[in-house]
Design a protein around this motif. Structure first.
Motif, PDB file in Angstrom:
ATOM      1  N   PRO A 129     -34.810 -11.938  -5.669  1.00 48.15           N
ATOM      2  CA  PRO A 129     -34.652 -13.005  -4.844  1.00 48.15           C
ATOM      3  C   PRO A 129     -35.181 -14.764  -5.800  1.00 48.15           C
ATOM      4  N   VAL A 130     -35.951 -13.950  -6.766  1.00 48.54           N
ATOM      5  CA  VAL A 130     -36.127 -15.632  -7.661  1.00 48.54           C
ATOM      6  C   VAL A 130     -35.276 -16.038  -8.264  1.00 48.54           C
ATOM      7  N   TYR A 131     -34.254 -15.542  -8.955  1.00 48.38           N
ATOM      8  CA  TYR A 131     -32.685 -15.691  -9.047  1.00 48.38           C
ATOM      9  C   TYR A 131     -31.803 -16.804  -8.306  1.00 48.38           C
ATOM     10  N   GLU A 132     -32.099 -16.720  -7.249  1.00 44.50           N
ATOM     11  CA  GLU A 132     -31.143 -16.916  -6.407  1.00 44.50           C
ATOM     12  C   GLU A 132     -31.813 -17.789  -5.983  1.00 44.50           C
ATOM     13  N   CYS A 133     -33.362 -18.187  -6.534  1.00 39.64           N
ATOM     14  CA  CYS A 133     -34.262 -19.996  -5.441  1.00 39.64           C
ATOM     15  C   CYS A 133     -34.016 -20.501  -6.155  1.00 39.64           C
ATOM     16  N   ILE A 142     -34.799 -22.079 -16.313  1.00 40.77           N
ATOM     17  CA  ILE A 142     -36.252 -21.193 -16.502  1.00 40.77           C
ATOM     18  C   ILE A 142     -37.552 -22.572 -16.617  1.00 40.77           C
ATOM     19  N   ASN A 143     -36.744 -23.734 -16.318  1.00 43.10           N
ATOM     20  CA  ASN A 143     -38.361 -24.380 -15.927  1.00 43.10           C
ATOM     21  C   ASN A 143     -39.022 -24.824 -14.896  1.00 43.10           C
ATOM     22  N   ASP A 144     -38.268 -23.887 -13.877  1.00 46.34           N
ATOM     23  CA  ASP A 144     -38.326 -23.371 -12.293  1.00 46.34           C
ATOM     24  C   ASP A 144     -40.232 -22.695 -12.997  1.00 46.34           C
ATOM     25  N   ASP A 145     -41.154 -23.138 -12.175  1.00 40.64           N
ATOM     26  CA  ASP A 145     -42.515 -22.447 -12.298  1.00 40.64           C
ATOM     27  C   ASP A 145     -42.381 -21.061 -11.873  1.00 40.64           C
ATOM     28  N   LEU A 146     -42.184 -21.107 -10.937  1.00 41.40           N
ATOM     29  CA  LEU A 146     -41.615 -19.261  -9.772  1.00 41.40           C
ATOM     30  C   LEU A 146     -40.708 -18.267 -11.471  1.00 41.40           C
ATOM     31  N   ARG A 147     -39.670 -19.104 -11.850  1.00 43.95           N
ATOM     32  CA  ARG A 147     -38.740 -17.912 -12.591  1.00 43.95           C
ATOM     33  C   ARG A 147     -40.237 -17.455 -14.084  1.00 43.95           C
ATOM     34  N   THR A 150     -30.888  -6.874 -16.394  1.00 37.62           N
ATOM     35  CA  THR A 150     -30.204  -7.694 -17.175  1.00 37.62           C
ATOM     36  C   THR A 150     -28.237  -8.286 -16.968  1.00 37.62           C
ATOM     37  N   LYS A 151     -27.833  -6.719 -16.998  1.00 36.52           N
ATOM     38  CA  LYS A 151     -26.542  -7.274 -17.672  1.00 36.52           C
ATOM     39  C   LYS A 151     -26.044  -7.605 -16.659  1.00 36.52           C
ATOM     40  N   SER A 152     -26.065  -7.667 -15.107  1.00 34.98           N
ATOM     41  CA  SER A 152     -26.059  -8.178 -13.970  1.00 34.98           C
ATOM     42  C   SER A 152     -25.789 -10.318 -14.145  1.00 34.98           C
ATOM     43  N   ASN A 153     -27.302 -10.488 -15.180  1.00 31.96           N
ATOM     44  CA  ASN A 153     -27.052 -11.555 -14.531  1.00 31.96           C
ATOM     45  C   ASN A 153     -27.715 -12.032 -16.141  1.00 31.96           C
ATOM     46  N   ASN A 154     -27.275 -13.123 -16.663  1.00 35.07           N
ATOM     47  CA  ASN A 154     -26.927 -13.274 -17.604  1.00 35.07           C
ATOM     48  C   ASN A 154     -28.017 -14.223 -18.166  1.00 35.07           C
ATOM     49  N   LEU A 207     -31.266 -14.389 -16.461  1.00 36.22           N
ATOM     50  CA  LEU A 207     -32.154 -13.206 -16.756  1.00 36.22           C
ATOM     51  C   LEU A 207     -32.272 -13.068 -18.313  1.00 36.22           C
ATOM     52  N   MET A 208     -31.043 -12.505 -18.720  1.00 39.33           N
ATOM     53  CA  MET A 208     -30.884 -11.892 -20.089  1.00 39.33           C
ATOM     54  C   MET A 208     -30.928 -13.257 -20.601  1.00 39.33           C
ATOM     55  N   THR A 209     -31.008 -14.557 -21.163  1.00 38.54           N
ATOM     56  CA  THR A 209     -31.373 -14.743 -21.782  1.00 38.54           C
ATOM     57  C   THR A 209     -33.009 -15.863 -21.910  1.00 38.54           C
TER      58      THR A 209
END
Length: 242
Positions: free
Chosen positions: A191-195, A199-204, A232-236, A238-240
């Motif tokens: 959900p966090v990565y959907e909205c 990485i500059n977003d404070d929520l992320r 992490t494998k399905s979300n590049n 997130l991995m970065t």
């Protein structure tokens, strides 16, 4: 002005909402259909999140999940002569669903709280039921905060975003101190990565910092470790970020 929802109309104070949201102000004060009809359409958003948004616009806070889902909390129960709901303050009502808003403002998964165990219940079964209820409640709290951040982002309400991040950070810190299951933080990764967009977003930023903090605890449990690796494998992104 009125706010259109999928459940009807809510009459609110135009000045309050235009001061709160530049997006709403631009629509209501410009040469748009919203200005002509004195109505802002939020019918594509979930009514529960709209109710929390209305609450925040007036009170600069929104209620906890305990109040929203166990006691109930609604701001829109009194109708005028035209049948339009008006803001009158908090009133008890049952509303169990809490979705997550995505970048496209589409509805996502929702959390439904189970009934609270009877106060007379005793024994291992009651304790296990209470434990499960607490986990689901904590998950719903986190999802509410993510949803409210997304609402603030969509309508450019910066202090709502800051408030939601603060609430989420407080809840995650409490979970860490209490030694609660780190599975809860994995539940809000998608959900966090959907909205969020970067990485500059404070929520992320807050989520990534919490994941690093919980990483060792996640690694100790095979199922959680497997979930984390799959994420992490399905979300590049997130991995970065990690």
């Amino acid at each position: 002005m009125t706010i259109k929802t999928s459940e009807g109309m809510i009459r609110v104070h135009k000045d309050v909402f235009c001061l709160t949201s530049p997006v709403i102000a631009k629509a209501m004060e410009g040469q748009f259909v919203e200005s002509q009809e004195d109505c802002f359409d939020l019918s594509h958003e979930d009514p529960e999140i709209i109710s929390r948004f209305v609450e925040f616009c007036y009170l600069s806070r929104y209620e906890t999940v305990e109040r929203v889902q166990q006691i109930g909390f609604d701001l829109s129960l009194t109708k005028d002569d035209d049948g339009i709901v008006q803001y009158i303050g908090p009133t008890a009502v049952q509303r169990p669903n809490l979705p997550i808003l995505s970048r496209s403002s589409e509805r996502g998964a929702s959390s439904r709280l189970p009934p609270r165990p009877s106060p007379t219940a005793r024994g291992p079964d009651a304790q296990e039921s209470a434990k499960k209820t607490a986990l689901i409640l904590n998950a719903a709290r986190l999802r509410l905060d993510v949803s409210m951040w997304a609402m603030g982002d969509l309508y450019d309400v910066q202090h709502l975003k800051s408030y939601a991040v603060g609430q989420l950070n407080t809840r995650l810190s409490a979970l860490w101190e209490q030694g609660n299951s780190p599975s809860l933080i994995l539940d809000i990764v998608q959900p966090v990565y959907e909205c969020t967009f970067s990485i500059n977003d404070d929520l992320r930023i807050m989520l990534v910092q919490s994941l690093r903090k919980f990483k060792r605890a996640i690694g100790r449990e095979p199922l959680l470790r497997s979930r984390f690796e799959a994420l992490t494998k399905s979300n590049n992104e997130l991995m970065t970020d990690l």
